[in-house]
Design an enzyme around this catalytic site. Sequence first.
Site, PDB file in Angstrom:
ATOM      1  N   SER A 129       5.485   7.188  10.066  1.00 42.37           N
ATOM      2  CA  SER A 129       5.600   7.924  11.322  1.00 42.37           C
ATOM      3  C   SER A 129       5.631   6.983  12.520  1.00 42.37           C
ATOM      4  O   SER A 129       5.080   5.879  12.478  1.00 42.37           O
ATOM      5  CB  SER A 129       4.428   8.890  11.459  1.00 42.37           C
ATOM      6  OG  SER A 129       3.227   8.170  11.508  1.00 42.37           O
ATOM      7  N   THR A 130       6.242   7.450  13.592  1.00 38.60           N
ATOM      8  CA  THR A 130       6.308   6.656  14.818  1.00 38.60           C
ATOM      9  C   THR A 130       4.901   6.424  15.372  1.00 38.60           C
ATOM     10  O   THR A 130       4.593   5.330  15.867  1.00 38.60           O
ATOM     11  CB  THR A 130       7.204   7.365  15.845  1.00 38.60           C
ATOM     12  OG1 THR A 130       8.528   7.420  15.289  1.00 38.60           O
ATOM     13  CG2 THR A 130       7.261   6.627  17.165  1.00 38.60           C
ATOM     14  N   ALA A 131       4.025   7.420  15.235  1.00 37.01           N
ATOM     15  CA  ALA A 131       2.664   7.271  15.779  1.00 37.01           C
ATOM     16  C   ALA A 131       1.938   6.101  15.110  1.00 37.01           C
ATOM     17  O   ALA A 131       1.360   5.249  15.794  1.00 37.01           O
ATOM     18  CB  ALA A 131       1.886   8.564  15.573  1.00 37.01           C
ATOM     19  N   LYS A 151       0.852  -1.205   0.000  1.00 36.31           N
ATOM     20  CA  LYS A 151       0.000   0.000   0.000  1.00 36.31           C
ATOM     21  C   LYS A 151       0.879   1.242   0.000  1.00 36.31           C
ATOM     22  O   LYS A 151       1.523   1.560   0.988  1.00 36.31           O
ATOM     23  CB  LYS A 151      -0.921   0.039   1.224  1.00 36.31           C
ATOM     24  CG  LYS A 151      -1.978   1.135   1.055  1.00 36.31           C
ATOM     25  CD  LYS A 151      -2.584   1.615   2.332  1.00 36.31           C
ATOM     26  CE  LYS A 151      -1.934   2.853   2.895  1.00 36.31           C
ATOM     27  NZ  LYS A 151      -2.011   4.079   2.085  1.00 36.31           N
ATOM     28  N   GLU A 164      10.154   0.810  10.364  1.00 39.76           N
ATOM     29  CA  GLU A 164      11.187   1.830  10.115  1.00 39.76           C
ATOM     30  C   GLU A 164      10.491   3.174  10.277  1.00 39.76           C
ATOM     31  O   GLU A 164       9.684   3.564   9.439  1.00 39.76           O
ATOM     32  CB  GLU A 164      11.772   1.624   8.720  1.00 39.76           C
ATOM     33  CG  GLU A 164      13.140   2.249   8.565  1.00 39.76           C
ATOM     34  CD  GLU A 164      13.061   3.655   8.051  1.00 39.76           C
ATOM     35  OE1 GLU A 164      12.977   4.561   8.902  1.00 39.76           O
ATOM     36  OE2 GLU A 164      13.086   3.829   6.833  1.00 39.76           O
ATOM     37  N   CYS A 195      13.772  10.300   6.753  1.00 43.85           N
ATOM     38  CA  CYS A 195      13.722   9.838   8.146  1.00 43.85           C
ATOM     39  C   CYS A 195      15.097   9.933   8.810  1.00 43.85           C
ATOM     40  O   CYS A 195      15.202  10.153  10.006  1.00 43.85           O
ATOM     41  CB  CYS A 195      13.184   8.420   8.208  1.00 43.85           C
ATOM     42  SG  CYS A 195      13.987   7.313   7.047  1.00 43.85           S
ATOM     43  N   GLU A 208      10.604  15.470  15.104  1.00 44.68           N
ATOM     44  CA  GLU A 208      10.941  15.292  13.693  1.00 44.68           C
ATOM     45  C   GLU A 208      10.156  16.321  12.885  1.00 44.68           C
ATOM     46  O   GLU A 208       8.922  16.335  12.916  1.00 44.68           O
ATOM     47  CB  GLU A 208      10.566  13.872  13.245  1.00 44.68           C
ATOM     48  CG  GLU A 208      10.973  13.597  11.818  1.00 44.68           C
ATOM     49  CD  GLU A 208      10.673  12.167  11.391  1.00 44.68           C
ATOM     50  OE1 GLU A 208       9.543  11.708  11.600  1.00 44.68           O
ATOM     51  OE2 GLU A 208      11.584  11.520  10.851  1.00 44.68           O
TER      52      GLU A 208
HETATM   53  P1  NDP Z   1       2.117   8.162   8.081  1.00 45.65           P
HETATM   54  O1  NDP Z   1       2.866   7.326   9.023  1.00 45.65           O
HETATM   55  O2  NDP Z   1       0.698   8.512   8.410  1.00 45.65           O
HETATM   56  O3  NDP Z   1       2.090   7.505   6.621  1.00 45.65           O
HETATM   57  C1  NDP Z   1       2.937   6.482   6.192  1.00 45.65           C
HETATM   58  C2  NDP Z   1       2.124   5.367   5.545  1.00 45.65           C
HETATM   59  O4  NDP Z   1       1.255   4.786   6.509  1.00 45.65           O
HETATM   60  C3  NDP Z   1       1.205   5.831   4.424  1.00 45.65           C
HETATM   61  O5  NDP Z   1       1.092   4.821   3.449  1.00 45.65           O
HETATM   62  C4  NDP Z   1      -0.109   6.013   5.135  1.00 45.65           C
HETATM   63  O6  NDP Z   1      -1.227   5.953   4.281  1.00 45.65           O
HETATM   64  C5  NDP Z   1      -0.085   4.817   6.066  1.00 45.65           C
HETATM   65  N1  NDP Z   1      -0.970   4.942   7.213  1.00 45.65           N
HETATM   66  C6  NDP Z   1      -1.476   6.054   7.779  1.00 45.65           C
HETATM   67  N2  NDP Z   1      -2.256   5.756   8.828  1.00 45.65           N
HETATM   68  C7  NDP Z   1      -2.259   4.404   8.921  1.00 45.65           C
HETATM   69  C8  NDP Z   1      -2.900   3.483   9.790  1.00 45.65           C
HETATM   70  N3  NDP Z   1      -3.683   3.894  10.773  1.00 45.65           N
HETATM   71  N4  NDP Z   1      -2.682   2.172   9.597  1.00 45.65           N
HETATM   72  C9  NDP Z   1      -1.899   1.736   8.605  1.00 45.65           C
HETATM   73  N5  NDP Z   1      -1.279   2.558   7.746  1.00 45.65           N
HETATM   74  C10 NDP Z   1      -1.446   3.878   7.900  1.00 45.65           C
HETATM   75  O7  NDP Z   1       2.923   9.493   7.848  1.00 45.65           O
HETATM   76  P2  NDP Z   1       2.325  10.926   7.453  1.00 45.65           P
HETATM   77  O8  NDP Z   1       2.152  10.911   6.009  1.00 45.65           O
HETATM   78  O9  NDP Z   1       1.101  11.271   8.237  1.00 45.65           O
HETATM   79  O10 NDP Z   1       3.482  11.876   7.914  1.00 45.65           O
HETATM   80  C11 NDP Z   1       3.477  12.363   9.258  1.00 45.65           C
HETATM   81  C12 NDP Z   1       4.863  12.461   9.806  1.00 45.65           C
HETATM   82  O11 NDP Z   1       5.432  11.167   9.870  1.00 45.65           O
HETATM   83  C13 NDP Z   1       5.825  13.250   8.931  1.00 45.65           C
HETATM   84  O12 NDP Z   1       5.726  14.605   9.174  1.00 45.65           O
HETATM   85  C14 NDP Z   1       7.134  12.671   9.365  1.00 45.65           C
HETATM   86  O13 NDP Z   1       7.559  13.293  10.533  1.00 45.65           O
HETATM   87  C15 NDP Z   1       6.809  11.218   9.635  1.00 45.65           C
HETATM   88  N6  NDP Z   1       7.134  10.339   8.485  1.00 45.65           N
HETATM   89  C16 NDP Z   1       8.228   9.535   8.588  1.00 45.65           C
HETATM   90  C17 NDP Z   1       8.582   8.753   7.511  1.00 45.65           C
HETATM   91  C18 NDP Z   1       9.785   7.885   7.560  1.00 45.65           C
HETATM   92  O14 NDP Z   1      10.346   7.583   6.516  1.00 45.65           O
HETATM   93  N7  NDP Z   1      10.202   7.418   8.715  1.00 45.65           N
HETATM   94  C19 NDP Z   1       7.838   8.762   6.263  1.00 45.65           C
HETATM   95  C20 NDP Z   1       6.660   9.580   6.294  1.00 45.65           C
HETATM   96  C21 NDP Z   1       6.355  10.348   7.371  1.00 45.65           C
HETATM   97  P3  NDP Z   1      -1.884   7.312   3.741  1.00 45.65           P
HETATM   98  O15 NDP Z   1      -0.841   8.010   2.976  1.00 45.65           O
HETATM   99  O16 NDP Z   1      -2.989   6.819   2.917  1.00 45.65           O
HETATM  100  O17 NDP Z   1      -2.326   8.088   4.963  1.00 45.65           O
END
Ligand code: NDP
Length: 515
Positions: A266-268, A213, A287, A321, A418
């Site tokens: 994201s960590t969340a 996905k 990761e 990241c 971050e």
């Molecule tokens: P997310 O963690 O929300 O998104 C990463 C992936 O997870 C996307 O494919 C997203 O889908 C998917 N996702 C989102 N919510 C869920 C869920 N509840 N269950 C399963 N999959 C999910 O990152 P954000 O795009 O919201 O970015 C927020 C912050 O996270 C950034 O500002 C940055 O600080 C950090 N980040 C870190 C990354 C890294 O490489 N470590 C990469 C991206 C973000 P969808 O796009 O459809 O929401």
Amino acid sequence: MPRAIIGRVTVTKKPETLPAPASWGMTARGIPWEYAAAPESTDHVAIRPEYGLFIGNEFRPSRPRDTFDVINPATEEHLARVARASKADVNRAVVAARAAHDNVWSRLPGSERAKYLYRIARIMQERSREFAVVETMNSGKPIKESRDVDVPLAAAHFFYYAGWADKLEYAFPGRTPRSLGVAAQIIPWNFPLLMLAWKIAPALAAGNTVILKPASTTPLTACLFADVVRQADLPPGVVNIITGPGEIGMELVRHPDVNKVAFTGSTAVGKMLARAVAGSRKKVTLELGGKAANIVFDDAPLDQAIEGIINGIYFNQGEVCCAGSRLFVQESIYEPLLDKLKARLSTLRVGDPLDKNTDVGAINSAGQLAKIAELVQSGIDEGAEIFQPDCVLPDRGFFFRPTLFTGVSQSHRIAQEEIFGPVLSVLTFRTPEEAIEKANNTPYGLSAGVWTEKGSRIFKMVAAMKAGVVWANTFNRFDPTSPFGGYKESGYGREGGIHGLGAYLDLSADGANGR
Ligand code: NDP
């Protein structure tokens, strides 16, 4: 208090800007000379108006039929409509992947799987220009990065893991490596194609089938990759790509017939996924975020370090990241280093990502731009000094000036959270011990950098820093043979190298791991 526009967001203090050094003959934009525009052509790229879900080697509409729009973050123009998967679609994809795993893919000799992977790698190379342009149009990253980094590295991952597919017993001597089964893979928007390759290449080499996905803002190179899967004649169901919101990712992760979960983001969200699979036998790799320390000692070659600092934080607009977002400078070289850094920052070209001269492209989404602006504002409010070069930003699209903060203290949000944007926090230290303590004072532990001429100091720092990757006299170097992953809230498990292969294998004696 004076107000200034940063990116397209208002902040309440005017940043310091650099006066142009006369010896450089600087233009009004703060760069030594104006380059003529050098736009990459988009003529050879055909983005379809609509993409379905890629299940069993077919693009199919979602059930019920539903789509969402994908835009170019540099222009805000519509690029395509993409299917929004439902829970039923997730199930269809898992059924297809399970059948392909049990009946075909896991039964193929490794040498046969390798042939498919090599084929994919070669097709990606042949279509590299197309991939680079689509990646840049959809993500906002500069074309010179997608062309020279993302696409070649993605192909390199397929080449590398193709080489392992028939050597699993040699990679893990004394074990009987078995595939795990169906892998659910969720990737972010900062390196859409590269993260796809990090996930899919080792999974397939190890005999698993996958459902990937992509992030909702950047699904287009994954859709293009689906074409490559068909071109390479992969058996149906080995690679499935479903698009949709985060909740669909969660449905996928929770599906009882999934054996492996791999997530970058994201960590969340990583924590939510870890909770969702707790108590199951699913194998998990996470990761997550980072807040890397880039440490410069007074014996470091300064000009080289400046390039490393710039590459460390402004590469991919800082949406990385492992970005070197906290710079620690030894006090004795603080002033000369900062002068050089500000001068170099002022030469960065911000603008059209499709222009081959552009160094800093567009932020991936309006939401991410707002997050960056909010954190930058917090830096100003908490008393740090902001510096931005005096560059002109495009009228449309999501852009943010390369930014650096001085006068930052460890407790500031900009030193702790971050930002995921082109924003550098500069701090100082006196002794190696102080540098180590400050560098490790973060909930994250993904990467770090050390700049010094002393080899012994490099070894001391590398051993003391709680970071999965530590670069010495360089930064942001990636190679398929090298494992990558974090400590603490940066996640667990490794991707890349043999470690990344092991994450997709059952190496237990009874073959029950991950099932
Ligand atoms: P997310 O963690 O929300 O998104 C990463 C992936 O997870 C996307 O494919 C997203 O889908 C998917 N996702 C989102 N919510 C869920 C869920 N509840 N269950 C399963 N999959 C999910 O990152 P954000 O795009 O919201 O970015 C927020 C912050 O996270 C950034 O500002 C940055 O600080 C950090 N980040 C870190 C990354 C890294 O490489 N470590 C990469 C991206 C973000 P969808 O796009 O459809 O929401």
